[in-house]
Structures are given as C-alpha cells and as structure tokens.
Design a protein around this motif. Structure first.
Motif, PDB file in Angstrom:
ATOM      1  N   PHE A  37       0.828  -1.202   0.000  1.00 54.54           N
ATOM      2  CA  PHE A  37       0.000   0.000   0.000  1.00 54.54           C
ATOM      3  C   PHE A  37       0.865   1.256   0.000  1.00 54.54           C
ATOM      4  CE2 PHE A  37      -3.038   3.036   1.868  1.00 54.54           C
ATOM      5  CZ  PHE A  37      -4.143   2.787   1.058  1.00 54.54           C
ATOM      6  N   LYS A  38       1.889   1.286   0.827  1.00 54.38           N
ATOM      7  CA  LYS A  38       2.785   2.450   0.911  1.00 54.38           C
ATOM      8  C   LYS A  38       3.518   2.681  -0.416  1.00 54.38           C
ATOM      9  CE  LYS A  38       6.672   4.315   3.468  1.00 54.38           C
ATOM     10  NZ  LYS A  38       7.745   4.063   4.398  1.00 54.38           N
ATOM     11  N   ILE A  39       4.048   1.613  -0.995  1.00 57.25           N
ATOM     12  CA  ILE A  39       4.756   1.718  -2.283  1.00 57.25           C
ATOM     13  C   ILE A  39       3.848   2.345  -3.333  1.00 57.25           C
ATOM     14  CG2 ILE A  39       5.652   0.352  -4.227  1.00 57.25           C
ATOM     15  CD1 ILE A  39       6.692  -1.664  -2.057  1.00 57.25           C
ATOM     16  N   LEU A  40       2.616   1.862  -3.410  1.00 59.90           N
ATOM     17  CA  LEU A  40       1.703   2.318  -4.454  1.00 59.90           C
ATOM     18  C   LEU A  40       1.152   3.711  -4.179  1.00 59.90           C
ATOM     19  CD1 LEU A  40      -0.082  -1.052  -5.198  1.00 59.90           C
ATOM     20  CD2 LEU A  40       1.756   0.046  -6.499  1.00 59.90           C
ATOM     21  N   GLN A  41       0.963   4.051  -2.911  1.00 60.22           N
ATOM     22  CA  GLN A  41       0.552   5.421  -2.575  1.00 60.22           C
ATOM     23  C   GLN A  41       1.630   6.416  -2.992  1.00 60.22           C
ATOM     24  OE1 GLN A  41      -0.421   5.202   1.644  1.00 60.22           O
ATOM     25  NE2 GLN A  41      -2.488   5.869   1.129  1.00 60.22           N
ATOM     26  N   GLU A  42       2.866   6.098  -2.664  1.00 60.38           N
ATOM     27  CA  GLU A  42       3.971   6.984  -3.039  1.00 60.38           C
ATOM     28  C   GLU A  42       4.089   7.099  -4.558  1.00 60.38           C
ATOM     29  OE1 GLU A  42       7.346   5.354  -1.001  1.00 60.38           O
ATOM     30  OE2 GLU A  42       6.662   6.075   0.952  1.00 60.38           O
ATOM     31  N   LEU A  43       3.901   5.986  -5.242  1.00 59.01           N
ATOM     32  CA  LEU A  43       3.973   6.002  -6.698  1.00 59.01           C
ATOM     33  C   LEU A  43       2.851   6.860  -7.282  1.00 59.01           C
ATOM     34  CD1 LEU A  43       5.426   4.955  -9.201  1.00 59.01           C
ATOM     35  CD2 LEU A  43       3.961   2.927  -9.097  1.00 59.01           C
ATOM     36  N   GLY A  44       1.649   6.728  -6.732  1.00 57.61           N
ATOM     37  CA  GLY A  44       0.535   7.566  -7.190  1.00 57.61           C
ATOM     38  C   GLY A  44       0.820   9.040  -6.971  1.00 57.61           C
ATOM     39  N   SER A  45       1.382   9.367  -5.821  1.00 62.16           N
ATOM     40  CA  SER A  45       1.721  10.764  -5.533  1.00 62.16           C
ATOM     41  C   SER A  45       2.758  11.305  -6.509  1.00 62.16           C
ATOM     42  CB  SER A  45       2.244  10.893  -4.105  1.00 62.16           C
ATOM     43  OG  SER A  45       1.241  10.561  -3.185  1.00 62.16           O
ATOM     44  N   ARG A  46       3.745  10.488  -6.851  1.00 63.51           N
ATOM     45  CA  ARG A  46       4.760  10.923  -7.828  1.00 63.51           C
ATOM     46  C   ARG A  46       4.129  11.132  -9.199  1.00 63.51           C
ATOM     47  NH1 ARG A  46       8.011   6.951  -5.347  1.00 63.51           N
ATOM     48  NH2 ARG A  46       7.894   5.622  -7.185  1.00 63.51           N
ATOM     49  N   HIS A  47       3.148  10.303  -9.547  1.00 59.74           N
ATOM     50  CA  HIS A  47       2.489  10.478 -10.840  1.00 59.74           C
ATOM     51  C   HIS A  47       1.689  11.780 -10.887  1.00 59.74           C
ATOM     52  CE1 HIS A  47       3.734   6.431 -11.817  1.00 59.74           C
ATOM     53  NE2 HIS A  47       3.247   6.585 -13.030  1.00 59.74           N
ATOM     54  N   VAL A  48       1.135  12.214  -9.758  1.00 65.78           N
ATOM     55  CA  VAL A  48       0.436  13.500  -9.715  1.00 65.78           C
ATOM     56  C   VAL A  48       1.418  14.617 -10.024  1.00 65.78           C
ATOM     57  CG1 VAL A  48      -0.718  15.158  -8.187  1.00 65.78           C
ATOM     58  CG2 VAL A  48      -1.380  12.759  -8.140  1.00 65.78           C
ATOM     59  N   MET A  49       2.604  14.535  -9.429  1.00 66.65           N
ATOM     60  CA  MET A  49       3.626  15.566  -9.676  1.00 66.65           C
ATOM     61  C   MET A  49       4.048  15.574 -11.141  1.00 66.65           C
ATOM     62  SD  MET A  49       5.973  15.562  -6.232  1.00 66.65           S
ATOM     63  CE  MET A  49       6.485  13.870  -6.404  1.00 66.65           C
ATOM     64  N   ASP A  50       3.983  14.407 -11.789  1.00 66.71           N
ATOM     65  CA  ASP A  50       4.338  14.325 -13.206  1.00 66.71           C
ATOM     66  C   ASP A  50       3.153  14.650 -14.105  1.00 66.71           C
ATOM     67  OD1 ASP A  50       6.896  13.554 -12.524  1.00 66.71           O
ATOM     68  OD2 ASP A  50       6.473  11.413 -12.717  1.00 66.71           O
ATOM     69  N   THR A  51       2.048  15.082 -13.510  1.00 70.09           N
ATOM     70  CA  THR A  51       0.798  15.418 -14.196  1.00 70.09           C
ATOM     71  C   THR A  51       0.222  14.270 -15.029  1.00 70.09           C
ATOM     72  OG1 THR A  51       1.828  16.461 -16.137  1.00 70.09           O
ATOM     73  CG2 THR A  51       1.378  17.894 -14.230  1.00 70.09           C
ATOM     74  N   ALA A  52       0.402  13.052 -14.552  1.00 74.05           N
ATOM     75  CA  ALA A  52      -0.208  11.899 -15.217  1.00 74.05           C
ATOM     76  C   ALA A  52      -1.712  11.934 -14.972  1.00 74.05           C
ATOM     77  CB  ALA A  52       0.383  10.603 -14.674  1.00 74.05           C
ATOM     78  N   LYS A  53      -2.464  11.506 -15.936  1.00 75.46           N
ATOM     79  CA  LYS A  53      -3.916  11.483 -15.804  1.00 75.46           C
ATOM     80  C   LYS A  53      -4.348  10.242 -15.026  1.00 75.46           C
ATOM     81  CE  LYS A  53      -4.848  14.010 -20.092  1.00 75.46           C
ATOM     82  NZ  LYS A  53      -4.612  15.271 -19.550  1.00 75.46           N
ATOM     83  N   VAL A  54      -5.279  10.419 -14.111  1.00 73.94           N
ATOM     84  CA  VAL A  54      -5.766   9.332 -13.273  1.00 73.94           C
ATOM     85  C   VAL A  54      -6.292   8.181 -14.118  1.00 73.94           C
ATOM     86  CG1 VAL A  54      -7.491   8.702 -11.536  1.00 73.94           C
ATOM     87  CG2 VAL A  54      -6.267  10.862 -11.339  1.00 73.94           C
TER      88      VAL A  54
END
Length: 101
Positions: A37-54
């Motif tokens: 869960f922690k790995i994937l939460q952090e990865l999701g947060s990094r994708h927000v910074m990269d402006t990836a679309k949900v």
C-alpha cells in the motif's frame, strides 16, 4: 507516435522497466499489505507531480499483459492472466486513490 517510433523510444522503454520494477516490488512483499500500500501510494503521488492522468492508470495492466503474454508462450495460463489482471487492478485502485486527494 508511429509504431516504429514507439519501438525505438528510450522514454517508453524506461517507463516499462519502472513498471516491471513496481510489479517486482509488489510481488516481493505481497504478504505485507502495508508495504504494498505504501509503495503504491507513493507512486501515485509521484504520478500527480508528473501530471499523469488518473484514467491512464487503468490502461497499464491490459498493456502489460499484451506485452508479456507472447514472451511467456507455453507458460501462459488463464490463471496467470487473471492473477496479473487482478494485481494491476489493485495497483491502479491504490494509485488512483492517492492521486485524487
């Protein structure tokens, strides 16, 4: 991009390797749900910074399966396909949740 350009793309190749690394990390600690869960939460947060679309998160699993199925050849089974599909649905769900806060 054309299929030829995609095939030669270092950026796409690099992203594919990062996806494989994430799958490996998740599987290596699959019985430690807090770590996954922690790995994937952090990865999701990094994708927000990269402006990836949900919505793009839902595309990774099916593309991953299409890419590795031919390589697996005789080792590919419906059970493996379902397990990978389920894994990527979980990955997408957790990442998307951390991207929408």
């Amino acid at each position: 991009m054309s299929p030829e350009d995609l095939n030669e793309s270092n950026q796409l190749r690099s992203h594919a390797m990062r996806v494989m690394g994430t799958v490996d990390k998740c599987l290596s600690c699959i019985y430690e749900s807090d770590n996954v869960f922690k790995i994937l939460q952090e990865l999701g947060s990094r994708h927000v910074m990269d402006t990836a679309k949900v919505d793009y998160m839902d595309l990774i699993g099916p593309q991953f399966i299409l890419a590795i199925q031919p390589v697996m050849d005789d080792e590919w089974t419906p059970e493996l396909e379902q397990a990978l599909s389920d894994l990527f649905k979980l990955i997408a769900h957790i990442m998307k949740a951390s991207m929408t806060f």
